[in-house]
Design an enzyme around this catalytic site. Structure first.
Site, PDB file in Angstrom:
ATOM      1  N   ARG A 237       0.858  -1.174   0.000  1.00 20.12           N
ATOM      2  CA  ARG A 237       0.000   0.000   0.000  1.00 20.12           C
ATOM      3  C   ARG A 237       0.899   1.230   0.000  1.00 20.12           C
ATOM      4  O   ARG A 237       1.935   1.254   0.671  1.00 20.12           O
ATOM      5  CB  ARG A 237      -0.905   0.035   1.236  1.00 20.12           C
ATOM      6  CG  ARG A 237      -2.084  -0.913   1.178  1.00 20.12           C
ATOM      7  CD  ARG A 237      -3.135  -0.490   0.137  1.00 20.12           C
ATOM      8  NE  ARG A 237      -4.294  -1.362   0.129  1.00 20.12           N
ATOM      9  CZ  ARG A 237      -4.451  -2.431  -0.675  1.00 20.12           C
ATOM     10  NH1 ARG A 237      -3.516  -2.755  -1.551  1.00 20.12           N
ATOM     11  NH2 ARG A 237      -5.559  -3.151  -0.620  1.00 20.12           N
ATOM     12  N   GLU A 266      -2.920   7.797  -3.815  1.00 19.96           N
ATOM     13  CA  GLU A 266      -3.356   7.192  -5.059  1.00 19.96           C
ATOM     14  C   GLU A 266      -4.651   7.812  -5.575  1.00 19.96           C
ATOM     15  O   GLU A 266      -5.568   7.981  -4.764  1.00 19.96           O
ATOM     16  CB  GLU A 266      -3.576   5.698  -4.777  1.00 19.96           C
ATOM     17  CG  GLU A 266      -3.209   4.805  -5.918  1.00 19.96           C
ATOM     18  CD  GLU A 266      -3.123   3.358  -5.483  1.00 19.96           C
ATOM     19  OE1 GLU A 266      -2.219   3.014  -4.709  1.00 19.96           O
ATOM     20  OE2 GLU A 266      -3.968   2.589  -5.944  1.00 19.96           O
ATOM     21  N   HIS A 284      -1.188   0.294  -9.822  1.00 12.88           N
ATOM     22  CA  HIS A 284      -1.793  -0.649  -8.873  1.00 12.88           C
ATOM     23  C   HIS A 284      -2.361  -1.875  -9.617  1.00 12.88           C
ATOM     24  O   HIS A 284      -3.547  -2.204  -9.487  1.00 12.88           O
ATOM     25  CB  HIS A 284      -2.884   0.040  -8.042  1.00 12.88           C
ATOM     26  CG  HIS A 284      -3.132  -0.654  -6.720  1.00 12.88           C
ATOM     27  ND1 HIS A 284      -3.537   0.007  -5.593  1.00 12.88           N
ATOM     28  CD2 HIS A 284      -3.024  -1.956  -6.350  1.00 12.88           C
ATOM     29  CE1 HIS A 284      -3.680  -0.852  -4.594  1.00 12.88           C
ATOM     30  NE2 HIS A 284      -3.364  -2.067  -5.030  1.00 12.88           N
TER      31      HIS A 284
HETATM   32  C1  DGY Z   1      -5.450  -6.054  -2.841  1.00 11.68           C
HETATM   33  O1  DGY Z   1      -6.149  -7.042  -3.116  1.00 11.68           O
HETATM   34  O2  DGY Z   1      -5.379  -5.609  -1.710  1.00 11.68           O
HETATM   35  C2  DGY Z   1      -4.658  -5.443  -3.945  1.00 11.68           C
HETATM   36  O3  DGY Z   1      -4.056  -4.280  -3.620  1.00 11.68           O
HETATM   37  C3  DGY Z   1      -5.483  -5.302  -5.212  1.00 11.68           C
HETATM   38  O4  DGY Z   1      -5.403  -6.514  -5.813  1.00 11.68           O
END
Ligand code: DGY
Length: 325
Positions: A237, A266, A284
């Site tokens: 993240r 983001e 992402h």
């Molecule tokens: C998640 O699943 O948390 C990812 O960031 C997106 O696939």
């Protein structure tokens, strides 16, 4: 039939499942809905199939007063205020396991792209600059026999570490949970304190969930500890890295480069990030394969349907909530 709202178009297989068992509506637009739009579209929904781009907070929950079930189509659920859901009796699920290998592949794709300057090389050729093989052209860094540092040794961290064997790398890891000696040996990894890992690794890949302990886990001080020849890879993240501090560190040559799939604000980028040549950027997309995105959506749909029937959701993240059938 119970009413469910799907906040963005997801693979058809999941929609087909939902259509049979509930009264489903899907966001018709190819964009994230504003909060007010979501409130008016989902006002009577008991179930929500949502994405990491939807902020499910106390205010939204109060406005969607019929909501009982939130199925997040992602393994990470930092977009959802879990205590607020629990307090209102709203059950929440995520999609663990189905995107592990795909995300690990992308971490490696980014690592290799950064080390071997693949994106720069692509631009160089497209710009018509490639005139002849040259001994000093676009020199990158070796990957084989180097040191990989994995921060966060959950499912995805382990999958990233496993792949390093093919490159005969030494793998260090740091995690709040230290594995047993047997587990470490089976995976071929060695536990390091955070500072040691930062000092010794040539490539550092982040695989922690976002929470108050991991926000800005990598900030100016941590970046200073890294080798000047090292690379930072982030598929977890964005807020795990202090992105402004990263831009500064890259500008000052405190590390060799970074490869990022996620961003602190983001989809915005920290000022200066996009101008740097030594960063590789992806939108992402670490879990973005046809199969994985289908598995994620199907898993979210299964959870949503279970919850709407008052059954325990297979991937419930707040077990304190007991649904009634
Ligand atoms: C998640 O699943 O948390 C990812 O960031 C997106 O696939």
């Amino acid at each position: 039939m119970k009413k469910a709202y799907v906040t963005r178009l997801v693979p058809q297989k999941a929609l087909d499942m939902l259509e049979i068992e509930c009264q489903m509506t899907v966001n018709p637009y190819d964009r994230v809905l504003q909060k007010e739009e979501l409130v008016s579209a989902a006002y009577d929904a008991e179930g929500l199939l949502c994405l990491l781009t939807d902020q499910i907070d106390a205010d939204l929950l109060d406005k969607l007063s019929r909501l009982k079930v939130v199925a997040n189509c992602a393994v990470g659920y930092d977009n959802i205020d879990i205590p607020a859901c629990t307090a209102r009796g709203v059950a929440v699920s995520n999609t663990p396991g189905v995107l592990t290998e795909t995300t690990a592949d992308m971490a490696w794709a980014l690592l290799m792209a950064a080390a071997r300057r693949v994106v720069e090389a692509d631009r160089y050729v497209r710009d018509g600059k490639f005139k002849a093989w040259a001994p000093m052209l676009l020199l990158g860094q070796e990957i084989n026999h180097r040191v990989l540092g994995v921060i966060g040794m959950g499912r995805i961290g382990k999958a990233v570490a496993r792949r390093a064997a093919g490159f005969r790398m030494t793998v260090f890891y740091h995690d709040a949970y230290k594995m047993t000696r047997e587990e470490e040996q089976a995976l071929g990894v060695e536990y390091k304190e955070m500072k040691d890992l930062l000092r010794e690794a040539d490539f550092i890949s982040l695989h922690v969930p976002l929470n108050e302990q991991t926000r800005h886990l990598i900030a100016a001080q941590e970046l200073k500890l890294m080798k000047k020849t090292a690379y930072l890879i982030n598929t977890s993240r964005g807020p795990v890295i202090d992105e402004k501090a990263l831009v500064k560190a890259l500008q000052d040559g405190e590390l060799a480069g970074a490869a990022l799939d996620v961003y602190e604000e983001e989809p915005s980028l920290a000022p200066g990030l996009a101008e740097l040549q030594n960063v590789t950027l992806a939108p992402h997309t670490a879990s973005a394969t046809v199969d994985t995105r289908t598995r994620m959506a199907v898993m979210a749909a299964e959870n949503l349907l279970a919850g709407l029937k008052g059954k325990r959701m297979p991937n419930l993240v707040n077990p304190e909530v007991k649904l009634k059938s």
